[in-house]
Design an enzyme around this catalytic site. Structure first.
Site, mmCIF file in Angstrom:
data_model
loop_
_atom_site.group_PDB
_atom_site.id
_atom_site.type_symbol
_atom_site.label_atom_id
_atom_site.label_comp_id
_atom_site.label_asym_id
_atom_site.label_seq_id
_atom_site.Cartn_x
_atom_site.Cartn_y
_atom_site.Cartn_z
ATOM 1 N N VAL A 61 0.809 -1.226 0.000
ATOM 2 C CA VAL A 61 0.000 0.000 0.000
ATOM 3 C C VAL A 61 0.838 1.270 0.000
ATOM 4 O O VAL A 61 0.302 2.362 -0.203
ATOM 5 C CB VAL A 61 -0.975 0.045 1.200
ATOM 6 C CG1 VAL A 61 -2.006 -1.050 1.105
ATOM 7 C CG2 VAL A 61 -0.236 -0.011 2.527
ATOM 8 N N TYR A 62 2.137 1.160 0.225
ATOM 9 C CA TYR A 62 2.968 2.357 0.198
ATOM 10 C C TYR A 62 3.036 2.875 -1.240
ATOM 11 O O TYR A 62 3.670 2.267 -2.105
ATOM 12 C CB TYR A 62 4.385 2.063 0.697
ATOM 13 C CG TYR A 62 4.498 1.730 2.172
ATOM 14 C CD1 TYR A 62 3.399 1.767 3.021
ATOM 15 C CD2 TYR A 62 5.721 1.368 2.724
ATOM 16 C CE1 TYR A 62 3.511 1.460 4.363
ATOM 17 C CE2 TYR A 62 5.842 1.066 4.073
ATOM 18 C CZ TYR A 62 4.736 1.103 4.892
ATOM 19 O OH TYR A 62 4.866 0.794 6.227
ATOM 20 N N SER A 63 2.370 4.000 -1.465
ATOM 21 C CA SER A 63 2.336 4.616 -2.800
ATOM 22 C C SER A 63 1.854 3.634 -3.865
ATOM 23 O O SER A 63 2.364 3.609 -4.988
ATOM 24 C CB SER A 63 3.706 5.197 -3.164
ATOM 25 O OG SER A 63 4.051 6.250 -2.281
#
Length: 345
Positions: A61-63
């Site tokens: 989900v990071y970026s």
């Protein structure tokens, strides 16, 4: 660099790890964290490896996966020199199969992470959140298959409650599935809830803590003071509502003590806050993040020295908050306290 066993496993990890949440920087939340590109990321990885920081943590989900892509490009050609840690389980889209820890979702999440990272294995794979809609047995069975296939080396979790983690460990033992060796948790001088239940559980069950947001969601940078506005560059302007809540007076009381100890030691406020965490029970590694070289080098200065016991006691006192039920009984009533003396603080 100091290296510690991760929980009850044989895996040794550096006391400080690097969090790649600042890589790529897309979206409202992660865009406020940082926008490190591949060239800049390679330089940060260089500095980390020179200092002995060999573990790098990310999440799908990071970026929207871009953090993993940048991290994979930054370590290209030196995969055997690093430990890769990533997470999955939080929503990656609006579809019914785009979130959670079902067998289908986990297999796809691992395959996607391997592709983005440019590798054939992940050293530590963690469930980013507990999925109440998927049986624990199903998630663990899928992870077992992924470990046996060689795609995952070790497994862990992040942001689980005590009962969720304990149930998972019991199911793993019952069916012979891999046990979770790590719990990635929020823990800082600004948030010590981890100590009430999850720390004793980790010590009892051999689950090591990997600490995220050790500077209290950007509040212990040394730039936030009583009576002053937030610095213009603070990510709290855009992200405060996403993180754990903190009362201003509690923050300033802790910062006052950090300032005093900074004067006594010649260390910076972030270095002191990180060093305090390194001395806590069950902590295997503290995950640091950085937008630039200066910030990274300052954070690396948290290792190689120790606070005096009296300084630790002052920080403990300033940061301690009232315990929730039933834990306050074990703090305030002698009979309960004799049966269960506090582990920390």
């Amino acid at each position: 660099m100091e290296y510690r066993r991760l929980g009850a496993s044989g895996l040794k990890v550096p006391a400080l790890s690097f969090g790649a949440g600042t890589f790529a920087g897309r979206g409202e939340l992660f865009g406020a964290w940082g926008d490190t590109d591949v060239r800049q990321a390679r330089r940060l990885v260089d500095i980390c490896l020179e200092a002995g920081v060999t573990m790098f943590d990310s999440a799908d989900v990071y970026s929207d996966g871009a953090s993993e892509k940048v991290l994979g490009a930054a370590i290209k050609g030196r995969r055997d020199d690093v430990l890769l840690s990533t997470k999955a389980g939080l929503p990656m889209g609006e579809g019914p199969g785009d979130a959670g820890t079902s067998r289908t979702r986990l297999i796809k999440a691992v395959e996607d992470a391997l592709r983005r990272l440019g590798t054939d294995r992940i050293d530590l794979f963690q469930l980013h959140a507990f999925d109440s809609g998927t049986p624990v047995e199903e998630a663990l069975s899928a992870l077992d298959d992924l470990v046996r296939s060689g795609k995952l080396r070790y497994v862990g979790v992040s942001n689980f409650s005590g009962w969720q983690l304990m149930k998972s460990l019991a199911v793993a033992e019952r069916y012979g599935h891999p046990r979770y060796i790590a719990h990635q948790v929020y823990y800082s001088l600004m948030g010590r809830d981890y100590e009430w239940e999850l720390m004793p559980l980790g010590l009892d069950q051999g689950v090591g803590a990997l600490v995220w947001s050790p500077l209290g969601w950007g509040r212990l940078t040394g730039k936030i003071r009583r009576g002053r506005p937030l610095p213009a560059q603070s990510r709290l302007h855009r992200t405060a509502s996403y993180g754990p809540p903190v009362e201003d007076e509690h923050l300033f009381a802790v910062v006052d003590v950090l300032d005093e100890i900074a004067d006594e030691t010649g260390k910076t406020v972030p270095q002191i806050a990180l060093n305090w965490l390194l001395g806590r029970p069950s902590v295997s590694s503290v995950i640091i993040g950085a937008r630039d070289e200066e910030q990274l080098r300052d954070n690396l200065g948290a290792i190689g020295w120790a606070l005096a016991p009296e300084q630790v006691a002052r920080l403990d006192s300033a940061s301690l908050r009232a315990a929730p039920y039933p834990y306050h009984l074990y703090r305030r009533q002698e009979g309960f306290a004799r049966l269960n003396p506090p582990i920390a603080g």
